[in-house]
Design a protein around this motif. Sequence first.
Motif, PDB file in Angstrom:
ATOM      1  N   LYS A  55       0.854  -1.186   0.000  1.00  0.00           N
ATOM      2  CA  LYS A  55       0.000   0.000   0.000  1.00  0.00           C
ATOM      3  C   LYS A  55       0.885   1.229   0.000  1.00  0.00           C
ATOM      4  O   LYS A  55       1.792   1.362   0.827  1.00  0.00           O
ATOM      5  CB  LYS A  55      -0.937   0.033   1.212  1.00  0.00           C
ATOM      6  CG  LYS A  55      -1.897   1.232   1.197  1.00  0.00           C
ATOM      7  CD  LYS A  55      -2.891   1.180   2.336  1.00  0.00           C
ATOM      8  CE  LYS A  55      -3.797   2.411   2.363  1.00  0.00           C
ATOM      9  NZ  LYS A  55      -4.558   2.590   1.121  1.00  0.00           N
ATOM     10  N   GLN A  56       0.633   2.137  -0.934  1.00  0.00           N
ATOM     11  CA  GLN A  56       1.368   3.391  -1.043  1.00  0.00           C
ATOM     12  C   GLN A  56       0.369   4.534  -0.970  1.00  0.00           C
ATOM     13  O   GLN A  56      -0.575   4.577  -1.748  1.00  0.00           O
ATOM     14  CB  GLN A  56       2.134   3.421  -2.369  1.00  0.00           C
ATOM     15  CG  GLN A  56       2.941   4.670  -2.593  1.00  0.00           C
ATOM     16  CD  GLN A  56       3.789   4.582  -3.852  1.00  0.00           C
ATOM     17  OE1 GLN A  56       5.003   4.628  -3.809  1.00  0.00           O
ATOM     18  NE2 GLN A  56       3.133   4.453  -5.000  1.00  0.00           N
ATOM     19  N   ALA A  59       3.712  -1.694  -4.957  1.00  0.00           N
ATOM     20  CA  ALA A  59       4.521  -0.489  -5.153  1.00  0.00           C
ATOM     21  C   ALA A  59       5.956  -0.885  -4.833  1.00  0.00           C
ATOM     22  O   ALA A  59       6.246  -1.310  -3.705  1.00  0.00           O
ATOM     23  CB  ALA A  59       4.061   0.639  -4.242  1.00  0.00           C
ATOM     24  N   ALA A  60       6.837  -0.784  -5.792  1.00  0.00           N
ATOM     25  CA  ALA A  60       8.226  -1.187  -5.582  1.00  0.00           C
ATOM     26  C   ALA A  60       9.148  -0.181  -6.246  1.00  0.00           C
ATOM     27  O   ALA A  60       8.875   0.291  -7.348  1.00  0.00           O
ATOM     28  CB  ALA A  60       8.478  -2.583  -6.163  1.00  0.00           C
ATOM     29  N   THR A  61      10.228   0.145  -5.562  1.00  0.00           N
ATOM     30  CA  THR A  61      11.239   1.050  -6.110  1.00  0.00           C
ATOM     31  C   THR A  61      12.609   0.435  -5.921  1.00  0.00           C
ATOM     32  O   THR A  61      12.943  -0.041  -4.831  1.00  0.00           O
ATOM     33  CB  THR A  61      11.198   2.422  -5.414  1.00  0.00           C
ATOM     34  OG1 THR A  61       9.944   3.062  -5.690  1.00  0.00           O
ATOM     35  CG2 THR A  61      12.325   3.315  -5.904  1.00  0.00           C
ATOM     36  N   LEU A  62      13.390   0.472  -6.983  1.00  0.00           N
ATOM     37  CA  LEU A  62      14.798   0.078  -6.897  1.00  0.00           C
ATOM     38  C   LEU A  62      15.636   1.338  -6.889  1.00  0.00           C
ATOM     39  O   LEU A  62      15.529   2.170  -7.799  1.00  0.00           O
ATOM     40  CB  LEU A  62      15.179  -0.807  -8.081  1.00  0.00           C
ATOM     41  CG  LEU A  62      16.662  -1.187  -8.151  1.00  0.00           C
ATOM     42  CD1 LEU A  62      17.091  -1.982  -6.929  1.00  0.00           C
ATOM     43  CD2 LEU A  62      16.955  -1.958  -9.430  1.00  0.00           C
ATOM     44  N   MET A  63      16.468   1.480  -5.857  1.00  0.00           N
ATOM     45  CA  MET A  63      17.367   2.630  -5.784  1.00  0.00           C
ATOM     46  C   MET A  63      18.758   2.193  -6.223  1.00  0.00           C
ATOM     47  O   MET A  63      19.326   1.230  -5.696  1.00  0.00           O
ATOM     48  CB  MET A  63      17.400   3.203  -4.367  1.00  0.00           C
ATOM     49  CG  MET A  63      18.137   4.547  -4.265  1.00  0.00           C
ATOM     50  SD  MET A  63      19.926   4.388  -4.128  1.00  0.00           S
ATOM     51  CE  MET A  63      20.067   3.864  -2.413  1.00  0.00           C
ATOM     52  N   LEU A  64      19.280   2.906  -7.215  1.00  0.00           N
ATOM     53  CA  LEU A  64      20.615   2.653  -7.738  1.00  0.00           C
ATOM     54  C   LEU A  64      21.465   3.898  -7.585  1.00  0.00           C
ATOM     55  O   LEU A  64      20.954   5.024  -7.673  1.00  0.00           O
ATOM     56  CB  LEU A  64      20.546   2.272  -9.218  1.00  0.00           C
ATOM     57  CG  LEU A  64      19.729   1.024  -9.566  1.00  0.00           C
ATOM     58  CD1 LEU A  64      19.516   0.946 -11.075  1.00  0.00           C
ATOM     59  CD2 LEU A  64      20.418  -0.233  -9.054  1.00  0.00           C
ATOM     60  N   VAL A  65      22.748   3.718  -7.368  1.00  0.00           N
ATOM     61  CA  VAL A  65      23.696   4.824  -7.339  1.00  0.00           C
ATOM     62  C   VAL A  65      24.599   4.671  -8.557  1.00  0.00           C
ATOM     63  O   VAL A  65      25.296   3.661  -8.708  1.00  0.00           O
ATOM     64  CB  VAL A  65      24.515   4.838  -6.043  1.00  0.00           C
ATOM     65  CG1 VAL A  65      25.578   5.938  -6.103  1.00  0.00           C
ATOM     66  CG2 VAL A  65      23.601   5.061  -4.831  1.00  0.00           C
ATOM     67  N   LEU A  66      24.543   5.657  -9.450  1.00  0.00           N
ATOM     68  CA  LEU A  66      25.281   5.603 -10.712  1.00  0.00           C
ATOM     69  C   LEU A  66      26.426   6.607 -10.704  1.00  0.00           C
ATOM     70  O   LEU A  66      26.289   7.721 -10.191  1.00  0.00           O
ATOM     71  CB  LEU A  66      24.352   5.910 -11.884  1.00  0.00           C
ATOM     72  CG  LEU A  66      23.088   5.065 -12.024  1.00  0.00           C
ATOM     73  CD1 LEU A  66      22.339   5.473 -13.277  1.00  0.00           C
ATOM     74  CD2 LEU A  66      23.403   3.579 -12.048  1.00  0.00           C
ATOM     75  N   ARG A  67      27.521   6.189 -11.306  1.00  0.00           N
ATOM     76  CA  ARG A  67      28.682   7.069 -11.445  1.00  0.00           C
ATOM     77  C   ARG A  67      29.105   7.071 -12.905  1.00  0.00           C
ATOM     78  O   ARG A  67      29.159   6.028 -13.544  1.00  0.00           O
ATOM     79  CB  ARG A  67      29.834   6.602 -10.548  1.00  0.00           C
ATOM     80  CG  ARG A  67      29.431   6.518  -9.080  1.00  0.00           C
ATOM     81  CD  ARG A  67      30.550   6.013  -8.197  1.00  0.00           C
ATOM     82  NE  ARG A  67      30.047   5.712  -6.869  1.00  0.00           N
ATOM     83  CZ  ARG A  67      29.792   6.604  -5.917  1.00  0.00           C
ATOM     84  NH1 ARG A  67      30.015   7.879  -6.166  1.00  0.00           N
ATOM     85  NH2 ARG A  67      29.322   6.242  -4.740  1.00  0.00           N
TER      86      ARG A  67
END
Length: 274
Positions: free
Chosen positions: A47-48, A67-75
């Motif tokens: 639930k969001q 509800a799903a989020t993928l957090m990535l750190v890009l360089r």
Amino acid sequence: MTFRLSPGAQRNGYRLEGHVRVGSTNAMALERAKAGDPGRLWIAAVKQETGRGRRGRIWETPEGNLAATLMLVLRGIQQPAALGFVAGLSLSDALNRVAPNLYLSVGVDGGATAQGGRFTLKWPNDVLADGAKLAGILLESAFLPDGAMAIAVGIGVNVLAHPDDLPYPATSLHWLGFPVDAEGLFEVLSAAWAENSAIWDEGRGLDAIRRKWLTRAAGLGSEVAVKIDHDVVRGTFETIDSECRFVLREANGRTRLISAGDVHFGAVASAGAA
């Protein structure tokens, strides 16, 4: 409520936060990045309460949906906008695995069909089932103090329910007759993401992602109308280019490259996009 990562996702270094209820998985993911999280972090909820879609639109996620989020750190330069196409492919792969026998009628608003299965991908970031919106994808970003970029790849799927007061058709997996739950879908999605992310290969495999996406493109080769701010342009959906821009062939033969807009198919395209 138990969210789980697939074994493949775990082997590739992904981590998971599972929640029953959140405000916004995207906002939470970017908060984690700003607090120093190294990335490859999934945040999932059933639930969001304050989710949003493209251009600030509300994306309602009632209890039982995903509800799903993928957090990535890009360089460095890794073509982060293409991650929306990686997400669409991953979700369509997951849906075809959890609903392999789900029959859907042919056609997208009377337009041409995709070549690659029962779930089609609408440029730039929707997943359709039987021409109705089943899922949406939203990318948000933030620059970090060390110069890296945090990307939140948000995915919202109508699993249990779908809104019926929208200006376009929507649907859900349960409405279509498939009783998968959000947790089960997420586990398969995490596996599919790991596979497609390997193809993307930090931007080096963008052309392979583009070609795979085109095999599932909704409305490819059909008449479309694209609303760009307050203007509407019409023509034939020809392809997406090397930067994943929408390529429209107008009636006069002119090719137009579109980076952002709302696409309408079939009868809506003929009548005009509202």
